[in-house]
Each structure stands twice: as structure tokens, then as C-alpha cells.
Design a protein around this motif. Structure first.
Motif, PDB file in Angstrom:
ATOM      1  N   PHE A   4      48.292  54.338  40.536  1.00 48.19           N
ATOM      2  CA  PHE A   4      47.339  54.807  39.543  1.00 48.19           C
ATOM      3  C   PHE A   4      45.901  54.499  39.960  1.00 48.19           C
ATOM      4  CE2 PHE A   4      49.974  56.217  36.083  1.00 48.19           C
ATOM      5  CZ  PHE A   4      51.189  55.622  36.367  1.00 48.19           C
ATOM      6  N   VAL A   5      45.747  53.612  40.931  1.00 49.32           N
ATOM      7  CA  VAL A   5      44.403  53.237  41.372  1.00 49.32           C
ATOM      8  C   VAL A   5      44.352  53.298  42.887  1.00 49.32           C
ATOM      9  CG1 VAL A   5      43.838  51.781  39.414  1.00 49.32           C
ATOM     10  CG2 VAL A   5      45.061  50.805  41.333  1.00 49.32           C
ATOM     11  N   ALA A   6      43.175  53.546  43.414  1.00 50.72           N
ATOM     12  CA  ALA A   6      43.023  53.638  44.859  1.00 50.72           C
ATOM     13  C   ALA A   6      43.249  52.302  45.540  1.00 50.72           C
ATOM     14  CB  ALA A   6      41.612  54.152  45.185  1.00 50.72           C
ATOM     15  N   ALA A   7      43.189  51.235  44.778  1.00 52.72           N
ATOM     16  CA  ALA A   7      43.273  49.894  45.363  1.00 52.72           C
ATOM     17  C   ALA A   7      44.689  49.407  45.563  1.00 52.72           C
ATOM     18  CB  ALA A   7      42.525  48.900  44.485  1.00 52.72           C
ATOM     19  N   CYS A   8      45.712  50.213  45.248  1.00 53.30           N
ATOM     20  CA  CYS A   8      47.096  49.801  45.488  1.00 53.30           C
ATOM     21  C   CYS A   8      47.233  49.526  46.972  1.00 53.30           C
ATOM     22  CB  CYS A   8      48.040  50.909  45.052  1.00 53.30           C
ATOM     23  SG  CYS A   8      49.763  50.475  45.169  1.00 53.30           S
ATOM     24  N   SER A   9      47.592  48.286  47.332  1.00 50.02           N
ATOM     25  CA  SER A   9      47.411  47.907  48.720  1.00 50.02           C
ATOM     26  C   SER A   9      48.431  46.912  49.208  1.00 50.02           C
ATOM     27  CB  SER A   9      46.009  47.316  48.909  1.00 50.02           C
ATOM     28  OG  SER A   9      45.881  46.134  48.155  1.00 50.02           O
ATOM     29  N   ASN A  10      48.478  46.756  50.514  1.00 53.02           N
ATOM     30  CA  ASN A  10      49.274  45.733  51.168  1.00 53.02           C
ATOM     31  C   ASN A  10      48.325  44.789  51.891  1.00 53.02           C
ATOM     32  OD1 ASN A  10      51.994  46.320  50.603  1.00 53.02           O
ATOM     33  ND2 ASN A  10      51.932  48.067  51.998  1.00 53.02           N
ATOM     34  N   GLY A  11      47.699  43.907  51.152  1.00 52.76           N
ATOM     35  CA  GLY A  11      46.816  42.947  51.785  1.00 52.76           C
ATOM     36  C   GLY A  11      45.499  43.522  52.229  1.00 52.76           C
ATOM     37  N   GLU A  12      45.202  44.750  51.812  1.00 50.16           N
ATOM     38  CA  GLU A  12      43.905  45.315  52.121  1.00 50.16           C
ATOM     39  C   GLU A  12      42.914  44.901  51.062  1.00 50.16           C
ATOM     40  OE1 GLU A  12      44.691  49.446  52.374  1.00 50.16           O
ATOM     41  OE2 GLU A  12      46.067  49.256  54.083  1.00 50.16           O
ATOM     42  N   LYS A  13      41.741  45.517  51.084  1.00 47.12           N
ATOM     43  CA  LYS A  13      40.749  45.149  50.091  1.00 47.12           C
ATOM     44  C   LYS A  13      41.264  45.467  48.702  1.00 47.12           C
ATOM     45  CE  LYS A  13      36.387  45.265  52.608  1.00 47.12           C
ATOM     46  NZ  LYS A  13      35.018  45.802  52.636  1.00 47.12           N
ATOM     47  N   GLY A  14      41.151  44.497  47.807  1.00 44.32           N
ATOM     48  CA  GLY A  14      41.567  44.703  46.426  1.00 44.32           C
ATOM     49  C   GLY A  14      40.453  45.342  45.633  1.00 44.32           C
ATOM     50  N   GLU A  15      40.680  45.477  44.333  1.00 42.63           N
ATOM     51  CA  GLU A  15      39.709  46.103  43.444  1.00 42.63           C
ATOM     52  C   GLU A  15      38.380  45.391  43.498  1.00 42.63           C
ATOM     53  OE1 GLU A  15      38.698  49.021  40.530  1.00 42.63           O
ATOM     54  OE2 GLU A  15      40.412  48.819  41.882  1.00 42.63           O
ATOM     55  N   GLY A  16      38.444  44.073  43.662  1.00 47.07           N
ATOM     56  CA  GLY A  16      37.208  43.304  43.697  1.00 47.07           C
ATOM     57  C   GLY A  16      36.533  43.315  45.045  1.00 47.07           C
ATOM     58  N   GLU A  18      37.732  42.014  47.853  1.00 42.64           N
ATOM     59  CA  GLU A  18      37.993  40.830  48.644  1.00 42.64           C
ATOM     60  C   GLU A  18      39.103  41.087  49.648  1.00 42.64           C
ATOM     61  OE1 GLU A  18      38.440  37.231  46.425  1.00 42.64           O
ATOM     62  OE2 GLU A  18      37.258  38.009  44.766  1.00 42.64           O
ATOM     63  N   GLU A  19      38.916  40.604  50.872  1.00 45.52           N
ATOM     64  CA  GLU A  19      39.941  40.746  51.889  1.00 45.52           C
ATOM     65  C   GLU A  19      41.179  39.950  51.491  1.00 45.52           C
ATOM     66  OE1 GLU A  19      39.932  42.612  54.464  1.00 45.52           O
ATOM     67  OE2 GLU A  19      37.850  43.267  54.577  1.00 45.52           O
ATOM     68  N   GLY A  20      42.354  40.501  51.812  1.00 44.50           N
ATOM     69  CA  GLY A  20      43.589  39.773  51.584  1.00 44.50           C
ATOM     70  C   GLY A  20      44.103  39.819  50.165  1.00 44.50           C
ATOM     71  N   VAL A  21      43.435  40.558  49.287  1.00 44.02           N
ATOM     72  CA  VAL A  21      43.875  40.657  47.898  1.00 44.02           C
ATOM     73  C   VAL A  21      44.607  41.975  47.678  1.00 44.02           C
ATOM     74  CG1 VAL A  21      43.125  40.850  45.498  1.00 44.02           C
ATOM     75  CG2 VAL A  21      42.048  39.174  47.007  1.00 44.02           C
ATOM     76  N   SER A  22      45.785  41.889  47.094  1.00 43.93           N
ATOM     77  CA  SER A  22      46.575  43.092  46.801  1.00 43.93           C
ATOM     78  C   SER A  22      46.497  43.400  45.314  1.00 43.93           C
ATOM     79  CB  SER A  22      48.036  42.878  47.203  1.00 43.93           C
ATOM     80  OG  SER A  22      48.143  42.683  48.592  1.00 43.93           O
ATOM     81  N   THR A  23      46.184  44.642  45.003  1.00 44.32           N
ATOM     82  CA  THR A  23      46.105  45.094  43.619  1.00 44.32           C
ATOM     83  C   THR A  23      47.250  46.052  43.323  1.00 44.32           C
ATOM     84  OG1 THR A  23      43.692  44.883  43.547  1.00 44.32           O
ATOM     85  CG2 THR A  23      44.707  46.330  41.912  1.00 44.32           C
ATOM     86  N   TYR A  24      47.969  45.760  42.252  1.00 44.13           N
ATOM     87  CA  TYR A  24      49.090  46.601  41.848  1.00 44.13           C
ATOM     88  C   TYR A  24      48.848  47.075  40.409  1.00 44.13           C
ATOM     89  CZ  TYR A  24      51.164  44.258  45.857  1.00 44.13           C
ATOM     90  OH  TYR A  24      51.399  43.756  47.109  1.00 44.13           O
ATOM     91  N   THR A  25      49.685  48.007  39.971  1.00 52.99           N
ATOM     92  CA  THR A  25      49.558  48.530  38.620  1.00 52.99           C
ATOM     93  C   THR A  25      50.719  48.083  37.755  1.00 52.99           C
ATOM     94  OG1 THR A  25      48.366  50.496  39.368  1.00 52.99           O
ATOM     95  CG2 THR A  25      49.416  50.619  37.205  1.00 52.99           C
ATOM     96  N   PHE A  26      50.393  47.622  36.563  1.00 53.14           N
ATOM     97  CA  PHE A  26      51.388  47.259  35.551  1.00 53.14           C
ATOM     98  C   PHE A  26      51.166  48.197  34.370  1.00 53.14           C
ATOM     99  CE2 PHE A  26      52.443  43.820  32.141  1.00 53.14           C
ATOM    100  CZ  PHE A  26      53.610  44.492  31.807  1.00 53.14           C
ATOM    101  N   GLY A  52      46.749  35.725  45.791  1.00 51.74           N
ATOM    102  CA  GLY A  52      46.276  36.903  46.510  1.00 51.74           C
ATOM    103  C   GLY A  52      46.676  38.210  45.843  1.00 51.74           C
ATOM    104  N   VAL A  53      47.026  38.139  44.553  1.00 50.53           N
ATOM    105  CA  VAL A  53      47.518  39.319  43.846  1.00 50.53           C
ATOM    106  C   VAL A  53      46.808  39.467  42.502  1.00 50.53           C
ATOM    107  CG1 VAL A  53      49.520  40.307  42.652  1.00 50.53           C
ATOM    108  CG2 VAL A  53      49.789  39.338  44.940  1.00 50.53           C
ATOM    109  N   ASN A  54      46.480  40.700  42.145  1.00 54.69           N
ATOM    110  CA  ASN A  54      46.044  40.999  40.780  1.00 54.69           C
ATOM    111  C   ASN A  54      46.657  42.324  40.354  1.00 54.69           C
ATOM    112  OD1 ASN A  54      44.284  43.264  41.464  1.00 54.69           O
ATOM    113  ND2 ASN A  54      42.824  41.761  42.252  1.00 54.69           N
ATOM    114  N   PHE A  55      46.511  42.631  39.059  1.00 52.15           N
ATOM    115  CA  PHE A  55      47.126  43.840  38.512  1.00 52.15           C
ATOM    116  C   PHE A  55      46.137  44.612  37.651  1.00 52.15           C
ATOM    117  CE2 PHE A  55      50.740  41.241  39.512  1.00 52.15           C
ATOM    118  CZ  PHE A  55      51.724  42.137  39.888  1.00 52.15           C
ATOM    119  N   ASP A  56      46.169  45.919  37.825  1.00 52.50           N
ATOM    120  CA  ASP A  56      45.516  46.810  36.864  1.00 52.50           C
ATOM    121  C   ASP A  56      46.520  47.061  35.751  1.00 52.50           C
ATOM    122  OD1 ASP A  56      42.869  47.474  37.794  1.00 52.50           O
ATOM    123  OD2 ASP A  56      43.833  48.482  39.482  1.00 52.50           O
ATOM    124  N   ILE A  57      46.199  46.609  34.540  1.00 53.40           N
ATOM    125  CA  ILE A  57      47.100  46.788  33.401  1.00 53.40           C
ATOM    126  C   ILE A  57      46.687  48.039  32.644  1.00 53.40           C
ATOM    127  CG2 ILE A  57      48.011  45.779  31.283  1.00 53.40           C
ATOM    128  CD1 ILE A  57      47.313  43.040  32.361  1.00 53.40           C
TER     129      ILE A  57
END
Length: 532
Positions: A4-16, A18-26, A52-57
Motif C-alpha cells: 500500500f506504500v512505496a516504502a514496503c521494503s527489505n532493509g531498504e530506506k524506510g518511510e522515515g 533511515e537506512e536499514g529500516v523496513s516498513t510494512y503495512t498493517f 529495524g521495523v515499523n508499520f503503516d497502519i
């Protein structure tokens, strides 16, 4: 996999960024609310730094079943999903991943958290797909009503000398007297009694017959034999509908009860114009929070354990429960590396220190600890955490319910839920609260309610109902029939009530409710045996 977001990643730049942060969708179909990234909250940022993980809720907007149906049809899902009523449909469609091995290999804290219900969480195929909230760690009676009750405007109680209604007739009498004395409130027409019946919000109309007759929520279970029966075709339901029919004939029932949506219902409650309603407190919490900010504290409500007749023992308070559904699961299409990252994030949440952070916050900031090790909050802290903006920014809202959360008590004896902690509850009461507590000669508001009988099968809605089965057919057809028929029965001319009821009952008897009863009864007996 649906990102749902462009930041869905495998250790790439997260929404914020930052390097190494993975953003997922809940995607959370169980709650409306403001969409947010967990790292935008104080707790969520701490968790991001540690995992190293955050979520777009993202929250549901509109019809939840339609939204989940679209996911099932496309096979595209967010990484984490709470599918609410469509949970079994997603499981049947292969939309959720089995979690047994992931948890056993990577999540020792999750395994410990869910140990009491580990076997109960397994589906017929032996797999665990869903991580529920509220894993019980001992019963503690709440000081305030969070579940179902018959609520009534405090101003009506004060004006009439603080009556304590016990029967449904006494309850509606208070409403009628107040509505006649106050045809308008805040410059608009008074709404004596309203009902929410929208989407999956059907309990306000469906559940009262059981509660009024002294049963626990939703269905009739004989605690001795564990025999199960539905109540929609029984006299207790007829009696409930007749009370509403009488209420309507007196002009005391909100005519929009069967057409209003959830937001419209909440707006009515928060307007201060409603005198009475039945339902779980949490369902109307957003509106009640608004009322608490009102200049007139008597606009708020007080809940009562109403029954049909004197002598019936009420069972409104939930017993110690072992809920296994609905809950949150990892979805198909999430690759193995991301599965491990997500399950490790959830494992981090399951740590006792994280649980205390999620529920209590930070010592010295949102709570204190006395010499005996008891957690408490100062009046200033209580006011602070009660502020919705603060709760949102701190992360209490985003990272609370719907994630893996314990209920009951921590092993140190402190309540998991701060509002249930006696030291907090007493300080939380304002002067008007204390006025009502004194008037009813009670220390906390649940003193009016009977402590629940043990029910190892609770809650019954955990039962797995196979898609396409007669039980599933009944579940859907009965909801459709009830939604269609109950308004006609309630709004009918009183002289035609019996005819309308008999017509409904004839149609209901055609449904395969016996198959549904058998599925629930088998589940109840199985669940009870798993807790022996």
C-alpha cells in the motif's frame, strides 16, 4: 504481495528515510481511526530503533467485508492483516501464513505469551494463522464498564434522585420520564433511546435477550451440560422486541436506529442528546471520550446490569477468557526474510517490558511505582494519558489492542490494563464520578454488577464455522433475516406485533439453526476440555 506504500521494503530506506529500516503495512478491519506509521509515535519509534521495523497502519473505511473480499479476489494483501469477521474467509482462501514454525524458531516471547491457548489457536489442519489480542493471565474484575450494559444519561439519574434500575421496565421508565420533561437537549430534539445496527455492529439489537435473562454474551449455554441454543426464536427475544415495540409506540425509539451508520451513531452519542442505549462501552468509546471533554459532566452515562425480572442474576461482566479470533496474521506473498523480520517485531512486542511499555508507558513519565512495587498514576498523569492527542502521539492508540497483548495481570501482580488497577481507578474519578459512587453506595462502578461465573468455553464466537456449511449458511441467513425482520417487528403497530413476530419465527424456523447450534456446542465442549 500488495504494497500500500512505496516504502514496503527489505532493509531498504524506510518511510522515515533511515537506512536499514523496513516498513510494512498493517490493515486493520476491526477499527476505524487515523492512519499512522508506528514510528511517528514515541513507543513505535523505540520499537523501530530496537527492531529495524515499523508499520503503516491503515483502518477500515466503509464495508469491511467488501474490502477484504477484494483482497481475497485479487490475492493481494498487506503484510499484516486483521480481517475481523472475514478472518475465516481469508484462511480458507490461503491468505494467511501458518505461524507455528515461525514462532517456534524465532519468537520465544510470543510462544510464552500464547502458551495458555496454544492448542486452542490451532485450526483443524493443526496450523496457527491468527495472533489474537487479550491473552488472559488471570482474572481481575474491572472497576469500570468496558463491555456491555444498559447505559443511561447521568442527568436523568440525578434529576430523579439516583434511581437504581434493575429491570428493563424500570430502565425504560427512567428514560420516558426524562424525555417527557426534556423534549430538547442542547437545542435539538431529545433522542430517548437509540440502537446501532450497521455492518458488523449488530450486538446492540441481537445480544440483549441473553443478557436480560442472565446469560453471558450472545448465545445460550448451559454451564452444567454445555448444551447450546440460539435465542432468536425464543420467548426471551420476543419479550425484548416487544419492549422495543412498546418504546417505539410511545415515540421514544430513535427512528433512524435502522438506517444510521457508525459515524452518525457516534455523533448522536457525543451530541449529548441521547438518554439511553445498550451495548459494549468500547463500541461507543470515541463518542464518550468527546462527552468527557464537555463542560457538563452530567451529559455522560452510567451503565447498569439490567435484567427482565427481579431475581435474575446478571452476567454482564466477561469471565476470564481465552480469545483466539479475530486477530492479526501474516499474509501470503510475504517473502521469508520479511516474515522473520515481522515475527521478530511481534516477538519484541510480546516481551513483558514491551507489554508494560504499551499499556503503562514510561516510568516517571506516564506512571510511577511505589515502595511495594505497585504501579500507579498521579492525577496529572491520568489527565495526560486521557488526552487523545497525547495517546495518539505516544503510541498507546496505535500499538495497543489488535497487536499481541496480554490481559489480566502481570506476574508481579500489577494489572496489565492501567484503568483496572485500583490505585489508578480511584484517582481517575472526578467529583461527579464520586457523587454517583456515593449516591449508589459503591466504590467502583462495577460494584453494581455480579462477578461472572467461570466459563472455560468463553467466548463462543471462537468456533470455526466452515465456509459453505449449513452452520455458515445459518450464520449469514439469520443475520440477513434479523436485519430485515426486527425493524419491521419493532416499528409495527402494537396490534400487529404478534403477527409480525410469528411471521419472522416461521421464516427463522426454516433456517438450519440446529446445525449452527451443534457446531457451537461441539466447539464449546472442545474448548472447555482444552482448559481442563
Amino acid at each position: 504481495m500488495l504494497c500500500f506504500v512505496a516504502a514496503c521494503s527489505n532493509g531498504e530506506k524506510g518511510e522515515g528515510g533511515e537506512e536499514g529500516v523496513s516498513t510494512y503495512t498493517f490493515f486493520n478491519a476491526s477499527s476505524t481511526g487515523k492512519d499512522v506509521n508506528t514510528a511517528e509515535t514515541k513507543i513505535g519509534k523505540m520499537f523501530e530503533e530496537e527492531t529495524g521495523v515499523n508499520f503503516d497502519i491503515e483502518h477500515i473505511v466503509g464495508d469491511s467485508n467488501q474490502k477484504i473480499g477484494t483482497m481475497i479476489a485479487s490475492g493481494e494483501y498487506p503484510e499484516l492483516l486483521n480481517a475481523q469477521n472475514a478472518t475465516n474467509d481469508v484462511i480458507d482462501a490461503g491468505g494467511f501464513l501458518p505461524l507455528n514454525d515461525l514462532i517456534e524458531e524465532h519468537a520465544p516471547n510470543l510462544r510464552k505469551l500464547y502458551d495458555p491457548i496454544w492448542e486452542k489457536m490451532k485450526q483443524e489442519d493443526g496450523n496457527i494463522y491468527i495472533l489474537p489480542s487479550g491473552v488472559s493471565n488471570g482474572y481481575i474484575k474491572p472497576p469500570n464498564i468496558g463491555q456491555s450494559a444498559f447505559f443511561i444519561r447521568r442527568d436523568a439519574l440525578k434529576e430523579q434522585g439516583y434511581p437504581q434500575p434493575k429491570t428493563i421496565d424500570e430502565y425504560f421508565d427512567i428514560i420516558e420520564k426524562y424525555a417527557k420533561a426534556h423534549p430538547t437537549i442542547n437545542g435539538a430534539d431529545t433522542i430517548p433511546y437509540t440502537i446501532l445496527q450497521y455492518d458488523w455492529h449488530v450486538g446492540q439489537l441481537f445480544d440483549p435477550p441473553a443478557f436480560l435473562s442472565g446469560e453471558q454474551e450472545g448465545i445460550m449455554v448451559d454451564n452444567e451440560t454445555l448444551d447450546v441454543s440460539v435465542h432468536h426464536n425464543q420467548d426471551i427475544t420476543k419479550n425484548w422486541l416487544q419492549k422495543l415495540n412498546e418504546l417505539n409506540s410511545k415515540g421514544l425509539l430513535d427512528k433512524e436506529s435502522f438506517t444510521q451508520n457508525y459515524d452518525e451513531y457516534l455523533a448522536k452519542i457525543s451530541s449529548g442528546r441521547v438518554v439511553g442505549w445498550f451495548g459494549p462501552q468500547w463500541e461507543s468509546a470515541a463518542a464518550l471520550d468527546t462527552l468527557e471533554q464537555d463542560d457538563d459532566p452530567y451529559n455522560d452515562f452510567m451503565g447498569f446490569p439490567i435484567v427482565f425480572e427481579e431475581g435474575i442474576k446478571d452476567q454482564y461482566l466477561n469471565p476470564e477468557s481465552y480469545v483466539t479470533s479475530p486477530g492479526t496474521g501474516l499474509t501470503a506473498g510475504t517473502d521469508e526474510e520479511d516474515q522473520v523480520k515481522i515475527i521478530k517485531f511481534l516477538d519484541h512486542i510480546a516481551k513483558v517490558d514491551s507489554q508494560k511499555l504499551i499499556t503503562w508507558g514510561i516510568e516517571g513519565e506516564t506512571y510511577e511505582v511505589n515502595e511495594e512495587g505497585r504501579f500507579y498514576r498521579t492525577e496529572e498523569q491520568i489527565e495526560q494519558v486521557s488526552n487523545k492527542e497525547f495517546a495518539d502521539e505516544f503510541g498507546f492508540t496505535a500499538l495497543g489492542w489488535y497487536w499481541p497483548i496480554m490481559s489480566g495481570t502481570f506476574d508481579d501482580g500489577n494489572s496489565v490494563d492501567p484503568e483496572v488497577q485500583p490505585e489508578v481507578a480511584q484517582l481517575s474519578y472526578d467529583e461527579v464520578d464520586k457523587e454517583f459512587l456515593e449516591a449508589y453506595n459503591i466504590e467502583v462502578f462495577t460494584d453494581l454488577f455480579t462477578e461472572p461465573d467461570p466459563a472455560p468455553w468463553f467466548p463462543f464466537w471462537d468456533a470455526v464455522i466452515e465456509t459453505g456449511s449449513e452452520a455458515q449458511l445459518y450464520d449469514q441467513q439469520s443475520r440477513d433475516l434479523i436485519k430485515q425482520s426486527y425493524p419491521d417487528i419493532i416499528l409495527a403497530d402494537p396490534a400487529k406485533f404478534d403477527a409480525q413476530w410469528n411471521s419472522f419465527k416461521q421464516e427463522f424456523e426454516k433456517l438450519p439453526y440446529k446445525a449452527y447450534e451443534q457446531v457451537i456446542e461441539d466447539s464449546v465442549k472442545k474448548e472447555a476440555s482444552l482448559m481442563e
